[in-house]
Design a protein around this motif. Structure first.
Motif, PDB file in Angstrom:
ATOM      1  N   LEU A  45      38.181  57.355  35.861  1.00  0.00           N
ATOM      2  CA  LEU A  45      37.870  56.158  35.085  1.00  0.00           C
ATOM      3  C   LEU A  45      36.362  55.992  34.911  1.00  0.00           C
ATOM      4  CD1 LEU A  45      39.697  53.918  33.871  1.00  0.00           C
ATOM      5  CD2 LEU A  45      39.098  52.510  35.857  1.00  0.00           C
ATOM      6  N   THR A  46      35.938  55.843  33.657  1.00  0.00           N
ATOM      7  CA  THR A  46      34.526  55.618  33.351  1.00  0.00           C
ATOM      8  C   THR A  46      34.243  54.194  32.891  1.00  0.00           C
ATOM      9  OG1 THR A  46      34.768  56.366  31.051  1.00  0.00           O
ATOM     10  CG2 THR A  46      34.185  58.037  32.708  1.00  0.00           C
ATOM     11  N   ASP A  47      35.244  53.532  32.302  1.00  0.00           N
ATOM     12  CA  ASP A  47      35.061  52.176  31.785  1.00  0.00           C
ATOM     13  C   ASP A  47      36.217  51.298  32.247  1.00  0.00           C
ATOM     14  OD1 ASP A  47      33.789  54.170  29.878  1.00  0.00           O
ATOM     15  OD2 ASP A  47      32.965  52.325  29.065  1.00  0.00           O
ATOM     16  N   LEU A  48      35.880  50.211  32.941  1.00  0.00           N
ATOM     17  CA  LEU A  48      36.884  49.233  33.358  1.00  0.00           C
ATOM     18  C   LEU A  48      36.448  47.880  32.816  1.00  0.00           C
ATOM     19  CD1 LEU A  48      39.400  48.379  34.892  1.00  0.00           C
ATOM     20  CD2 LEU A  48      37.999  48.189  36.962  1.00  0.00           C
ATOM     21  N   LEU A  49      37.166  47.398  31.799  1.00  0.00           N
ATOM     22  CA  LEU A  49      36.804  46.174  31.097  1.00  0.00           C
ATOM     23  C   LEU A  49      37.913  45.149  31.291  1.00  0.00           C
ATOM     24  CD1 LEU A  49      35.565  47.807  27.764  1.00  0.00           C
ATOM     25  CD2 LEU A  49      34.277  47.405  29.857  1.00  0.00           C
ATOM     26  N   MET A  50      37.650  44.138  32.135  1.00  0.00           N
ATOM     27  CA  MET A  50      38.647  43.110  32.432  1.00  0.00           C
ATOM     28  C   MET A  50      38.012  41.726  32.410  1.00  0.00           C
ATOM     29  SD  MET A  50      41.040  44.933  35.338  1.00  0.00           S
ATOM     30  CE  MET A  50      42.266  43.632  35.149  1.00  0.00           C
ATOM     31  N   ALA A  51      37.141  41.492  31.459  1.00  0.00           N
ATOM     32  CA  ALA A  51      36.519  40.180  31.308  1.00  0.00           C
ATOM     33  C   ALA A  51      37.524  39.164  30.769  1.00  0.00           C
ATOM     34  CB  ALA A  51      35.322  40.271  30.368  1.00  0.00           C
ATOM     35  N   ASN A  52      37.227  37.882  31.027  1.00  0.00           N
ATOM     36  CA  ASN A  52      37.998  36.777  30.459  1.00  0.00           C
ATOM     37  C   ASN A  52      39.469  36.821  30.865  1.00  0.00           C
ATOM     38  OD1 ASN A  52      35.743  35.695  28.836  1.00  0.00           O
ATOM     39  ND2 ASN A  52      35.960  37.615  27.708  1.00  0.00           N
ATOM     40  N   ASN A  53      39.693  36.989  32.159  1.00  0.00           N
ATOM     41  CA  ASN A  53      41.021  36.879  32.736  1.00  0.00           C
ATOM     42  C   ASN A  53      40.996  35.758  33.771  1.00  0.00           C
ATOM     43  OD1 ASN A  53      43.021  39.065  31.755  1.00  0.00           O
ATOM     44  ND2 ASN A  53      41.110  40.205  31.997  1.00  0.00           N
ATOM     45  N   GLU A  56      41.218  36.615  40.728  1.00  0.00           N
ATOM     46  CA  GLU A  56      40.797  35.777  41.844  1.00  0.00           C
ATOM     47  C   GLU A  56      39.996  36.523  42.904  1.00  0.00           C
ATOM     48  OE1 GLU A  56      44.395  34.070  43.301  1.00  0.00           O
ATOM     49  OE2 GLU A  56      44.714  32.814  41.522  1.00  0.00           O
ATOM     50  N   ARG A  57      40.066  37.836  42.903  1.00  0.00           N
ATOM     51  CA  ARG A  57      39.349  38.609  43.919  1.00  0.00           C
ATOM     52  C   ARG A  57      38.959  39.955  43.343  1.00  0.00           C
ATOM     53  NH1 ARG A  57      40.049  42.397  48.018  1.00  0.00           N
ATOM     54  NH2 ARG A  57      42.123  42.906  47.231  1.00  0.00           N
ATOM     55  N   ILE A  58      37.778  40.434  43.697  1.00  0.00           N
ATOM     56  CA  ILE A  58      37.336  41.769  43.296  1.00  0.00           C
ATOM     57  C   ILE A  58      37.584  42.712  44.464  1.00  0.00           C
ATOM     58  CG2 ILE A  58      35.383  43.182  42.590  1.00  0.00           C
ATOM     59  CD1 ILE A  58      34.155  40.738  41.290  1.00  0.00           C
ATOM     60  N   PRO A  59      38.474  43.678  44.317  1.00  0.00           N
ATOM     61  CA  PRO A  59      38.795  44.555  45.445  1.00  0.00           C
ATOM     62  C   PRO A  59      37.662  45.538  45.739  1.00  0.00           C
ATOM     63  CG  PRO A  59      39.988  45.262  43.492  1.00  0.00           C
ATOM     64  CD  PRO A  59      39.292  43.977  43.124  1.00  0.00           C
ATOM     65  N   SER A  60      37.421  45.772  47.008  1.00  0.00           N
ATOM     66  CA  SER A  60      36.370  46.717  47.397  1.00  0.00           C
ATOM     67  C   SER A  60      36.703  48.140  46.969  1.00  0.00           C
ATOM     68  CB  SER A  60      36.158  46.666  48.910  1.00  0.00           C
ATOM     69  OG  SER A  60      37.352  47.018  49.601  1.00  0.00           O
ATOM     70  N   GLU A  61      37.983  48.407  46.701  1.00  0.00           N
ATOM     71  CA  GLU A  61      38.394  49.754  46.284  1.00  0.00           C
ATOM     72  C   GLU A  61      37.778  50.185  44.960  1.00  0.00           C
ATOM     73  OE1 GLU A  61      41.202  48.441  49.351  1.00  0.00           O
ATOM     74  OE2 GLU A  61      40.373  47.486  47.555  1.00  0.00           O
ATOM     75  N   LEU A  62      37.231  49.247  44.204  1.00  0.00           N
ATOM     76  CA  LEU A  62      36.532  49.642  42.980  1.00  0.00           C
ATOM     77  C   LEU A  62      35.350  50.548  43.294  1.00  0.00           C
ATOM     78  CD1 LEU A  62      36.482  46.320  40.900  1.00  0.00           C
ATOM     79  CD2 LEU A  62      38.017  48.276  40.654  1.00  0.00           C
ATOM     80  N   GLY A  63      34.844  50.456  44.495  1.00  0.00           N
ATOM     81  CA  GLY A  63      33.748  51.328  44.907  1.00  0.00           C
ATOM     82  C   GLY A  63      34.127  52.785  45.030  1.00  0.00           C
ATOM     83  N   GLN A  64      35.424  53.089  44.932  1.00  0.00           N
ATOM     84  CA  GLN A  64      35.895  54.476  44.987  1.00  0.00           C
ATOM     85  C   GLN A  64      35.858  55.146  43.619  1.00  0.00           C
ATOM     86  OE1 GLN A  64      39.824  54.442  46.778  1.00  0.00           O
ATOM     87  NE2 GLN A  64      39.175  53.026  48.381  1.00  0.00           N
ATOM     88  N   LEU A  65      35.585  54.373  42.574  1.00  0.00           N
ATOM     89  CA  LEU A  65      35.592  54.911  41.205  1.00  0.00           C
ATOM     90  C   LEU A  65      34.239  55.553  40.909  1.00  0.00           C
ATOM     91  CD1 LEU A  65      37.359  51.873  39.478  1.00  0.00           C
ATOM     92  CD2 LEU A  65      38.397  53.988  40.321  1.00  0.00           C
ATOM     93  N   THR A  66      34.038  56.721  41.448  1.00  0.00           N
ATOM     94  CA  THR A  66      32.714  57.352  41.430  1.00  0.00           C
ATOM     95  C   THR A  66      32.261  57.770  40.032  1.00  0.00           C
ATOM     96  OG1 THR A  66      33.762  59.484  41.968  1.00  0.00           O
ATOM     97  CG2 THR A  66      32.922  58.156  43.805  1.00  0.00           C
ATOM     98  N   ALA A  67      33.181  57.847  39.079  1.00  0.00           N
ATOM     99  CA  ALA A  67      32.802  58.212  37.699  1.00  0.00           C
ATOM    100  C   ALA A  67      32.510  56.994  36.840  1.00  0.00           C
ATOM    101  CB  ALA A  67      33.912  59.044  37.052  1.00  0.00           C
ATOM    102  N   LEU A  68      32.651  55.797  37.397  1.00  0.00           N
ATOM    103  CA  LEU A  68      32.561  54.575  36.597  1.00  0.00           C
ATOM    104  C   LEU A  68      31.158  54.370  36.033  1.00  0.00           C
ATOM    105  CD1 LEU A  68      34.721  52.417  35.944  1.00  0.00           C
ATOM    106  CD2 LEU A  68      33.635  50.970  37.654  1.00  0.00           C
ATOM    107  N   ARG A  69      31.100  54.091  34.748  1.00  0.00           N
ATOM    108  CA  ARG A  69      29.836  53.811  34.070  1.00  0.00           C
ATOM    109  C   ARG A  69      29.717  52.359  33.635  1.00  0.00           C
ATOM    110  NH1 ARG A  69      29.823  58.449  29.530  1.00  0.00           N
ATOM    111  NH2 ARG A  69      31.788  57.346  29.152  1.00  0.00           N
ATOM    112  N   PHE A  87      27.985  48.593  44.757  1.00  0.00           N
ATOM    113  CA  PHE A  87      26.618  49.074  44.613  1.00  0.00           C
ATOM    114  C   PHE A  87      26.451  50.510  45.113  1.00  0.00           C
ATOM    115  CE2 PHE A  87      26.630  44.525  44.579  1.00  0.00           C
ATOM    116  CZ  PHE A  87      25.803  44.220  43.509  1.00  0.00           C
ATOM    117  N   LEU A  88      27.594  51.158  45.410  1.00  0.00           N
ATOM    118  CA  LEU A  88      27.595  52.588  45.717  1.00  0.00           C
ATOM    119  C   LEU A  88      27.919  53.417  44.478  1.00  0.00           C
ATOM    120  CD1 LEU A  88      29.533  52.469  49.118  1.00  0.00           C
ATOM    121  CD2 LEU A  88      27.062  52.702  48.784  1.00  0.00           C
ATOM    122  N   LEU A  89      28.171  52.739  43.360  1.00  0.00           N
ATOM    123  CA  LEU A  89      28.549  53.426  42.114  1.00  0.00           C
ATOM    124  C   LEU A  89      27.283  53.917  41.418  1.00  0.00           C
ATOM    125  CD1 LEU A  89      31.242  50.852  40.919  1.00  0.00           C
ATOM    126  CD2 LEU A  89      31.640  53.095  41.964  1.00  0.00           C
TER     127      LEU A  89
END
Length: 219
Positions: A45-53, A56-69, A87-89
């Motif tokens: 995954l390079t783009d994760l767009l979930m604005a305007n929802n 309730e919580r941002i999962p720490s597992e998003l830090g595993q998406l090393t290709a995310l831009r 901030f490890l991305l």
């Protein structure tokens, strides 16, 4: 995978973790309340767009998406501590988590995000000092935009912001920052003709392009 502005409500199924081949996931303007931890399995995954929802919580597992831009979680209901794992991305170029209810601090290893050119954390409840390592965001490819305003950041403005050679916009109004703007920051702002927003009643700012008063209006 684009599912934006559809009448989707509730939860994203955990089976999304099986879609390991997708590069973009766009679910904006829906009624999604939760991001499953399995999203951390989407290593392409390079783009994760979930604005305007209504997340309730941002999962720490998003830090595993090393290709995310691009990570865009603006305008949700996310509360709790800002996950430092984001901030490890180090490939991330745009980190947009503004207009939530996040607490906590900016970690020092924000300096590892040398590809980052848009940091939008405004209108949260973040506190603590702005780490000096923010000066490492000196990308040579894009203009840098730092939106730190309307948080509970305190202390002084780090002089290392003057090292962000591509700085184009700096927003620090609506915080608890105090004292004079460091000379290296003003020198850069003047050199770049950058837009600089600050509370001029709280900080001594000879180089601000936009001054605000303690009442919230422009001075």
């Amino acid at each position: 995978l684009g599912l934006s502005h559809l009448n989707i409500t509730g939860l994203i199924p955990t089976e999304i973790g099986r879609l390991t081949g997708i590069s973009k996931l766009m679910i904006e303007g829906a009624h999604i309340a939760s991001i499953p931890t399995e999203i951390g399995l989407l290593d392409s995954l390079t783009d994760l767009l979930m604005a305007n929802n209504t997340i309730e919580r941002i999962p720490s597992e998003l830090g595993q998406l090393t290709a995310l831009r691009v990570l865009d979680l603006r305008n949700n209901n996310a509360s709790g501590t800002l996950p430092h794992e984001l901030f490890l991305l180090d490939q991330c170029r745009q980190l947009r988590i503004s207009r939530n209810q996040l607490t906590g601090t900016l970690p020092t290893y924000i300096g590892n995000m040398t590809s980052l050119w848009s940091l939008e954390v405004e209108h949260n409840q973040l506190s603590g000092p702005i780490p000096s390592e923010i000066g490492h965001l000196s990308t040579n490819r894009f203009y840098v935009e730092l939106r730190l305003n309307h948080n509970n950041f305190g202390g002084s403005i780090p002089s290392e912001i003057g090292l962000v050679r591509r700085l184009d916009k700096l927003y620090i109004q609506g915080t608890n920052l105090r004292g004079p703007v460091p000379t290296p920051v003003c020198e850069l702002v003047n050199l770049r003709y950058a837009q600089f927003y600050a509370d001029c009643g709280q900080v001594d700012c000879p180089c601000c392009s936009h001054c605000f008063c303690s009442t919230g209006g422009s001075c």
